[in-house]
Each structure stands twice: as C-alpha cells, then as structure tokens.
Design a protein around this motif. Structure first.
Motif, PDB file in Angstrom:
ATOM      1  N   UNK A  84     -47.052 -36.684 -32.598  1.00  0.00           N
ATOM      2  CA  UNK A  84     -47.085 -35.569 -31.329  1.00  0.00           C
ATOM      3  C   UNK A  84     -47.029 -36.559 -30.184  1.00  0.00           C
ATOM      4  N   UNK A  85     -47.398 -37.489 -30.012  1.00  0.00           N
ATOM      5  CA  UNK A  85     -47.274 -38.248 -28.865  1.00  0.00           C
ATOM      6  C   UNK A  85     -45.408 -38.536 -28.597  1.00  0.00           C
ATOM      7  N   UNK A  86     -45.027 -38.970 -29.861  1.00  0.00           N
ATOM      8  CA  UNK A  86     -43.512 -39.100 -29.859  1.00  0.00           C
ATOM      9  C   UNK A  86     -42.628 -38.186 -29.364  1.00  0.00           C
ATOM     10  N   UNK A  87     -43.059 -36.957 -29.982  1.00  0.00           N
ATOM     11  CA  UNK A  87     -42.392 -35.600 -29.238  1.00  0.00           C
ATOM     12  C   UNK A  87     -42.578 -35.364 -27.722  1.00  0.00           C
ATOM     13  N   UNK A  88     -43.798 -35.546 -27.364  1.00  0.00           N
ATOM     14  CA  UNK A  88     -44.215 -35.267 -25.909  1.00  0.00           C
ATOM     15  C   UNK A  88     -43.376 -36.387 -25.112  1.00  0.00           C
ATOM     16  N   UNK A  89     -43.309 -37.422 -25.574  1.00  0.00           N
ATOM     17  CA  UNK A  89     -42.931 -38.605 -24.828  1.00  0.00           C
ATOM     18  C   UNK A  89     -41.390 -38.374 -24.558  1.00  0.00           C
ATOM     19  N   UNK A  90     -40.945 -37.790 -25.680  1.00  0.00           N
ATOM     20  CA  UNK A  90     -39.510 -37.288 -25.683  1.00  0.00           C
ATOM     21  C   UNK A  90     -38.856 -36.452 -24.764  1.00  0.00           C
ATOM     22  N   UNK A  91     -39.867 -35.840 -24.134  1.00  0.00           N
ATOM     23  CA  UNK A  91     -39.601 -34.576 -23.403  1.00  0.00           C
ATOM     24  C   UNK A  91     -39.796 -33.280 -24.225  1.00  0.00           C
ATOM     25  N   UNK A  92     -40.131 -32.911 -25.314  1.00  0.00           N
ATOM     26  CA  UNK A  92     -40.298 -32.009 -26.093  1.00  0.00           C
ATOM     27  C   UNK A  92     -41.494 -31.165 -25.725  1.00  0.00           C
ATOM     28  N   UNK A  93     -41.316 -29.959 -25.156  1.00  0.00           N
ATOM     29  CA  UNK A  93     -42.617 -29.162 -24.887  1.00  0.00           C
ATOM     30  C   UNK A  93     -42.995 -28.146 -25.947  1.00  0.00           C
ATOM     31  N   UNK A  94     -41.884 -27.684 -26.824  1.00  0.00           N
ATOM     32  CA  UNK A  94     -42.514 -26.757 -27.712  1.00  0.00           C
ATOM     33  C   UNK A  94     -41.600 -27.136 -29.151  1.00  0.00           C
ATOM     34  N   UNK A  95     -42.080 -26.731 -30.339  1.00  0.00           N
ATOM     35  CA  UNK A  95     -41.500 -26.714 -31.698  1.00  0.00           C
ATOM     36  C   UNK A  95     -41.795 -25.425 -32.233  1.00  0.00           C
ATOM     37  N   UNK A  96     -40.458 -24.905 -32.630  1.00  0.00           N
ATOM     38  CA  UNK A  96     -40.691 -23.579 -33.500  1.00  0.00           C
ATOM     39  C   UNK A  96     -40.111 -23.614 -34.813  1.00  0.00           C
ATOM     40  N   UNK A  97     -41.010 -23.347 -35.684  1.00  0.00           N
ATOM     41  CA  UNK A  97     -40.806 -23.427 -37.011  1.00  0.00           C
ATOM     42  C   UNK A  97     -41.750 -22.496 -37.923  1.00  0.00           C
ATOM     43  N   UNK A  98     -41.358 -22.046 -39.055  1.00  0.00           N
ATOM     44  CA  UNK A  98     -41.784 -20.925 -39.954  1.00  0.00           C
ATOM     45  C   UNK A  98     -42.973 -21.521 -40.316  1.00  0.00           C
ATOM     46  N   UNK A  99     -43.610 -22.721 -40.421  1.00  0.00           N
ATOM     47  CA  UNK A  99     -44.950 -23.274 -40.624  1.00  0.00           C
ATOM     48  C   UNK A  99     -45.123 -24.705 -40.128  1.00  0.00           C
ATOM     49  N   UNK A 100     -46.277 -24.929 -39.931  1.00  0.00           N
ATOM     50  CA  UNK A 100     -46.564 -26.291 -39.573  1.00  0.00           C
ATOM     51  C   UNK A 100     -47.961 -26.960 -40.518  1.00  0.00           C
TER      52      UNK A 100
END
Length: 203
Positions: free
Chosen positions: A85-101
């Motif tokens: 999650x840190x890698x996504x957030x630190x890349x500027x990602x605010x939301x992930x859309x997917x059919x399942x997690x």
C-alpha cells in the motif's frame, strides 16, 4: 491522515488479474526506510529495465497526475505486507478499482487513505476497454459510492465503516470514539442487567 470525499484524477488500467503484494513491491526493497518513499519500487519487477516502463501497456507516472488505478480481480492478494500500500500511495495513487481484493490488502489500504473500490466484472471490462486507448479523467464521489469516467458512470462497493474512515481521515481508534455514546449505553445496560458480573467498584 487527511480525509476526502471526492477526487478528480487521471485513471490508468493495468489489465491483469491476481496482482499480488510481491509484485506491487518486491520484498528486497522493504528494508528501505519509509521516509525515503516506496513509490519508485511500485511494480518494480514488471518494468523494463532499459526504459522503466511496465511490460504491460501501463503508463504509471505520478508526474502525469495519474492517481487512480483500474486492475483485474484479486488485486493485492498474497502476503500481508503493508508496504504494498505504501508503494501505491507514495506513487500518488488515491484509489484502486477492481472486481475483488485481497482482504488484508484492502484493510491496509483504508488505513492509509487509499480507496479499494470494488466493481463488478462487466464494469471492469468496460473501463479496461475505454482506457486501452489512453488514460482519462475520472471523478470519484465516495459518499455516493459512484464514479464517472467519460461516458462511463457506475457505482462501486465499499464497507460503510471503511468509507467513514476514508471520508473523515480516521484510524481505528477514531472510529471507535465515533461510537462512544453507543458503547457507553451498552455498558450501562449490561451493568443494570448483569451487575453480578462486574467487579466491585468498577465503573
């Protein structure tokens, strides 16, 4: 953690299922102090060494304002590492859309201000096809559980308590405090009905 209820950003699609936490950030990078940022390690081993691009047609670059990721089912499966999650957030990602997690990934995401928005397979397919040509602007309304991307508008799912945490910027302690009146009422009722179970002098 700052709360948010709406977000306008650029959406990109990683049209793959089963992206696990080791793909999001390989374990060998997790000894790096978080203060140095994990964004540069996001999907590291899926990138071409000579260009830094992903092997998939996925132009992730925070400098381009890309802040929403559309991905296939079972996103964030695998280990429980919060560094994914840190890698996504630190890349500027605010939301992930997917059919399942992955369950633990989704919980970690919320605790770091990242929205894990669950969509149905048909919505994912539509978004995947729409974004195949180019990244596009997306508007997210967390309160309404909806988004709009060009002519594509749909709803997404998220647990109500998770949405409350994201909107208010709360952690688990804040969420518990939000229910303190109900907790006090329950405690009082239990004391009245089962006083024998309480230690002498207990409040």
């Amino acid at each position: 953690m700052a709360g948010w209820s709406t977000h306008i950003g650029i959406a990109v699609c990683l049209p793959q299922a089963n992206i696990d936490t080791d793909q999001l950030i390989p374990a060998r990078f997790m000894s790096v102090p978080r203060a140095q940022g994990y964004g540069r390690f996001l999907l590291h081993d899926m990138r071409r060494a000579e260009t830094g691009d992903l092997k998939a047609d996925f132009p992730l670059n925070a400098q381009d304002g890309m802040s929403v990721l559309i991905a296939g089912r079972n996103f964030g499966s695998g280990s429980s590492r919060e560094a994914a999650v840190y890698a996504l957030v630190d890349s500027g990602i605010r939301a992930v859309f997917a059919p399942s997690f992955g369950d633990i990934f989704a919980s970690n995401a919320v605790n770091n201000g990242l929205l894990p928005a669950q969509i149905d397979e048909s919505t994912y397919e539509t978004l995947s096809q729409t974004l195949k040509r180019r990244p596009q602007t997306i508007t997210i309304d967390l309160g309404a559980r909806s988004f709009q991307l060009g002519s594509v508008g749909a709803r997404f799912s998220i647990d109500d308590s998770w949405a409350l945490k994201l909107i208010n910027g709360w952690d688990d302690i804040d969420l518990t405090r939000h229910h303190r009146a109900a907790i006090a009422a329950f405690k009082n009722t239990r004391y009245q009905t089962t006083a024998w179970a309480w230690p002498n002098g207990a409040d």
